[in-house]
Scaffold this motif. Sequence first.
Motif, PDB file in Angstrom:
ATOM      1  N   GLY A  20     -38.260  29.224   1.277  1.00  0.00           N
ATOM      2  CA  GLY A  20     -39.042  28.698   2.393  1.00  0.00           C
ATOM      3  C   GLY A  20     -38.384  28.963   3.734  1.00  0.00           C
ATOM      4  O   GLY A  20     -39.054  29.320   4.710  1.00  0.00           O
ATOM      5  N   ALA A  21     -37.066  28.796   3.806  1.00  0.00           N
ATOM      6  CA  ALA A  21     -36.347  29.047   5.053  1.00  0.00           C
ATOM      7  C   ALA A  21     -36.455  30.512   5.450  1.00  0.00           C
ATOM      8  O   ALA A  21     -36.658  30.843   6.617  1.00  0.00           O
ATOM      9  CB  ALA A  21     -34.878  28.641   4.906  1.00  0.00           C
ATOM     10  N   LYS A  22     -36.351  31.394   4.480  1.00  0.00           N
ATOM     11  CA  LYS A  22     -36.454  32.833   4.769  1.00  0.00           C
ATOM     12  C   LYS A  22     -37.866  33.217   5.183  1.00  0.00           C
ATOM     13  O   LYS A  22     -38.050  34.043   6.089  1.00  0.00           O
ATOM     14  CB  LYS A  22     -35.998  33.647   3.563  1.00  0.00           C
ATOM     15  CG  LYS A  22     -34.504  33.597   3.354  1.00  0.00           C
ATOM     16  CD  LYS A  22     -34.085  34.421   2.147  1.00  0.00           C
ATOM     17  CE  LYS A  22     -32.578  34.458   2.010  1.00  0.00           C
ATOM     18  NZ  LYS A  22     -32.158  35.213   0.806  1.00  0.00           N
ATOM     19  N   MET A  24     -40.008  31.215   6.697  1.00  0.00           N
ATOM     20  CA  MET A  24     -40.187  30.702   8.070  1.00  0.00           C
ATOM     21  C   MET A  24     -39.415  31.554   9.071  1.00  0.00           C
ATOM     22  O   MET A  24     -39.927  31.847  10.151  1.00  0.00           O
ATOM     23  CB  MET A  24     -39.726  29.250   8.174  1.00  0.00           C
ATOM     24  CG  MET A  24     -40.768  28.208   7.902  1.00  0.00           C
ATOM     25  SD  MET A  24     -42.375  28.442   8.695  1.00  0.00           S
ATOM     26  CE  MET A  24     -41.996  28.702  10.386  1.00  0.00           C
ATOM     27  N   ALA A  25     -38.214  31.957   8.725  1.00  0.00           N
ATOM     28  CA  ALA A  25     -37.433  32.795   9.641  1.00  0.00           C
ATOM     29  C   ALA A  25     -38.183  34.094   9.934  1.00  0.00           C
ATOM     30  O   ALA A  25     -38.269  34.521  11.090  1.00  0.00           O
ATOM     31  CB  ALA A  25     -36.051  33.083   9.050  1.00  0.00           C
ATOM     32  N   ALA A  26     -38.751  34.700   8.907  1.00  0.00           N
ATOM     33  CA  ALA A  26     -39.504  35.946   9.103  1.00  0.00           C
ATOM     34  C   ALA A  26     -40.755  35.701   9.945  1.00  0.00           C
ATOM     35  O   ALA A  26     -41.079  36.506  10.828  1.00  0.00           O
ATOM     36  CB  ALA A  26     -39.883  36.544   7.750  1.00  0.00           C
ATOM     37  N   ALA A  27     -41.459  34.596   9.699  1.00  0.00           N
ATOM     38  CA  ALA A  27     -42.672  34.282  10.465  1.00  0.00           C
ATOM     39  C   ALA A  27     -42.346  34.042  11.936  1.00  0.00           C
ATOM     40  O   ALA A  27     -43.071  34.502  12.827  1.00  0.00           O
ATOM     41  CB  ALA A  27     -43.371  33.055   9.868  1.00  0.00           C
ATOM     42  N   LEU A  28     -41.264  33.334  12.210  1.00  0.00           N
ATOM     43  CA  LEU A  28     -40.860  33.086  13.596  1.00  0.00           C
ATOM     44  C   LEU A  28     -40.471  34.387  14.278  1.00  0.00           C
ATOM     45  O   LEU A  28     -40.833  34.631  15.435  1.00  0.00           O
ATOM     46  CB  LEU A  28     -39.698  32.081  13.632  1.00  0.00           C
ATOM     47  CG  LEU A  28     -40.018  30.669  13.144  1.00  0.00           C
ATOM     48  CD1 LEU A  28     -38.734  29.869  12.943  1.00  0.00           C
ATOM     49  CD2 LEU A  28     -40.959  29.958  14.085  1.00  0.00           C
ATOM     50  N   GLN A  29     -39.762  35.239  13.566  1.00  0.00           N
ATOM     51  CA  GLN A  29     -39.372  36.539  14.119  1.00  0.00           C
ATOM     52  C   GLN A  29     -40.605  37.399  14.374  1.00  0.00           C
ATOM     53  O   GLN A  29     -40.724  38.030  15.424  1.00  0.00           O
ATOM     54  CB  GLN A  29     -38.406  37.236  13.173  1.00  0.00           C
ATOM     55  CG  GLN A  29     -37.727  38.422  13.786  1.00  0.00           C
ATOM     56  CD  GLN A  29     -36.573  38.911  12.927  1.00  0.00           C
ATOM     57  OE1 GLN A  29     -36.549  38.717  11.714  1.00  0.00           O
ATOM     58  NE2 GLN A  29     -35.617  39.546  13.559  1.00  0.00           N
ATOM     59  N   ASP A  30     -41.542  37.412  13.418  1.00  0.00           N
ATOM     60  CA  ASP A  30     -42.784  38.177  13.589  1.00  0.00           C
ATOM     61  C   ASP A  30     -43.595  37.674  14.781  1.00  0.00           C
ATOM     62  O   ASP A  30     -44.335  38.439  15.399  1.00  0.00           O
ATOM     63  CB  ASP A  30     -43.644  38.111  12.322  1.00  0.00           C
ATOM     64  CG  ASP A  30     -43.059  38.906  11.164  1.00  0.00           C
ATOM     65  OD1 ASP A  30     -42.113  39.698  11.375  1.00  0.00           O
ATOM     66  OD2 ASP A  30     -43.553  38.714  10.026  1.00  0.00           O
ATOM     67  N   ALA A  31     -43.427  36.380  15.111  1.00  0.00           N
ATOM     68  CA  ALA A  31     -44.133  35.787  16.245  1.00  0.00           C
ATOM     69  C   ALA A  31     -43.426  36.060  17.571  1.00  0.00           C
ATOM     70  O   ALA A  31     -43.836  35.546  18.613  1.00  0.00           O
ATOM     71  CB  ALA A  31     -44.290  34.281  16.024  1.00  0.00           C
ATOM     72  N   SER A  62     -34.141  23.299   6.858  1.00  0.00           N
ATOM     73  CA  SER A  62     -34.899  23.301   5.613  1.00  0.00           C
ATOM     74  C   SER A  62     -34.115  22.480   4.598  1.00  0.00           C
ATOM     75  O   SER A  62     -32.986  22.846   4.246  1.00  0.00           O
ATOM     76  CB  SER A  62     -35.092  24.734   5.109  1.00  0.00           C
ATOM     77  OG  SER A  62     -35.660  24.727   3.812  1.00  0.00           O
ATOM     78  N   ILE A  63     -34.718  21.361   4.158  1.00  0.00           N
ATOM     79  CA  ILE A  63     -34.010  20.457   3.257  1.00  0.00           C
ATOM     80  C   ILE A  63     -34.912  20.113   2.076  1.00  0.00           C
ATOM     81  O   ILE A  63     -35.981  19.513   2.256  1.00  0.00           O
ATOM     82  CB  ILE A  63     -33.582  19.161   3.987  1.00  0.00           C
ATOM     83  CG1 ILE A  63     -32.700  19.500   5.194  1.00  0.00           C
ATOM     84  CG2 ILE A  63     -32.863  18.226   3.024  1.00  0.00           C
ATOM     85  CD1 ILE A  63     -32.328  18.306   6.054  1.00  0.00           C
ATOM     86  N   LEU A  64     -34.467  20.489   0.895  1.00  0.00           N
ATOM     87  CA  LEU A  64     -35.209  20.185  -0.324  1.00  0.00           C
ATOM     88  C   LEU A  64     -34.435  19.239  -1.234  1.00  0.00           C
ATOM     89  O   LEU A  64     -34.910  18.866  -2.289  1.00  0.00           O
ATOM     90  CB  LEU A  64     -35.520  21.486  -1.094  1.00  0.00           C
ATOM     91  CG  LEU A  64     -36.300  22.537  -0.318  1.00  0.00           C
ATOM     92  CD1 LEU A  64     -36.400  23.820  -1.134  1.00  0.00           C
ATOM     93  CD2 LEU A  64     -37.674  22.034   0.042  1.00  0.00           C
TER      94      LEU A  64
END
Length: 141
Positions: A20-22, A24-31, A62-64
């Motif tokens: 999930g963290a990866k 989100m990191a990719a989505a933020l970078q893509d944005a 990110s905390i699971l």
Amino acid sequence: MERKIRVLVAKPGLDGHDRGAKVMAAALQDAGMEVIYTGLHQTPEMIAATALQEDVDVVALSILSGAHMTLFPRVKALLDAQGQAEVLVSGGGIIPAEDMEALQETGIGRLFGPGTSTSEAVEYIRTWFEENGREAAGQTG
């Protein structure tokens, strides 16, 4: 030219699940955001030190593991203590709604659970930055 929003994505504690963290990191970078990903097993102290060194606008945890009631406030307290109270602390994971509310009452930003679209989190950070980030960074317009 406007500067990019700088986001630190971190996995505190012993939780070893980082998909999930990866994502989100990719989505933020893509944005169009500048993303620093710390990797697994970070202590709150390591996260706060990296946030200071990297001069980030946002720390996304990110905390699971179930340790969210300890880890979010600890990271926020460390940021505040080192003069970074303006940094947004947000994130997500397996967090019951009542805990999300309790954390937000302590100054933690919006938290996201499983199934949240990446675009929803991206928009939240963009909106927050438009309302708060420029002033915190000493920028206008």
